[in-house]
Write a protein that holds these residues in place. Structure first.
Motif, PDB file in Angstrom:
ATOM      1  N   CYS A  28       0.830  -1.211   0.000  1.00  0.00           N
ATOM      2  CA  CYS A  28       0.000   0.000   0.000  1.00  0.00           C
ATOM      3  C   CYS A  28       0.860   1.255   0.000  1.00  0.00           C
ATOM      4  N   PHE A  36      -1.376   6.137   1.981  1.00  0.00           N
ATOM      5  CA  PHE A  36      -0.934   5.266   3.063  1.00  0.00           C
ATOM      6  C   PHE A  36       0.404   5.771   3.596  1.00  0.00           C
ATOM      7  N   ILE A  58      -5.129  -1.635  -3.110  1.00  0.00           N
ATOM      8  CA  ILE A  58      -5.617  -2.469  -2.010  1.00  0.00           C
ATOM      9  C   ILE A  58      -5.682  -3.930  -2.425  1.00  0.00           C
ATOM     10  N   CYS A  61      -2.740  -6.145  -1.430  1.00  0.00           N
ATOM     11  CA  CYS A  61      -2.453  -6.444  -0.027  1.00  0.00           C
ATOM     12  C   CYS A  61      -2.507  -7.959   0.198  1.00  0.00           C
ATOM     13  N   LEU A  66      -6.169  -4.838   4.335  1.00  0.00           N
ATOM     14  CA  LEU A  66      -6.879  -3.735   3.689  1.00  0.00           C
ATOM     15  C   LEU A  66      -8.024  -4.286   2.849  1.00  0.00           C
TER      16      LEU A  66
END
Length: 80
Positions: A28, A36, A58, A61, A66
């Motif tokens: 992120c 972030f 996202i 991730c 997230l």
């Protein structure tokens, strides 16, 4: 909803973060450093990027810490 999940709303999206799942892979931070930023509080400023940019980053991730809910129905949540 799980009380251990933090929510960060922005136009068209709600970004979620579950701290207990985070593995600190930093995908992120590398992908959207303006959104972030671990040095800031709150560390997620979802209004600093568009919905599609947020979704793309996202989705990288690996821990599913997230997630998101978009106004157009897209959603990413951690597997059970």
């Amino acid at each position: 909803m799980n009380s251990d999940i933090n929510e960060y709303p922005a136009p068209g999206i709600v970004v979620t973060w579950e701290p207990g799942r985070c593995q600190h892979a930093a995908e992120c931070v590398k992908g959207l450093p303006q959104v972030f930023s671990p040095q800031k509080r709150p560390w997620i400023t979802a209004t600093e990027a568009g919905v599609d940019e947020l979704v793309t980053v996202i989705d990288r991730c690996p821990s599913f810490a997230l997630g998101y809910r978009t106004e157009d129905g897209r959603e990413r949540t951690a597997p059970a």
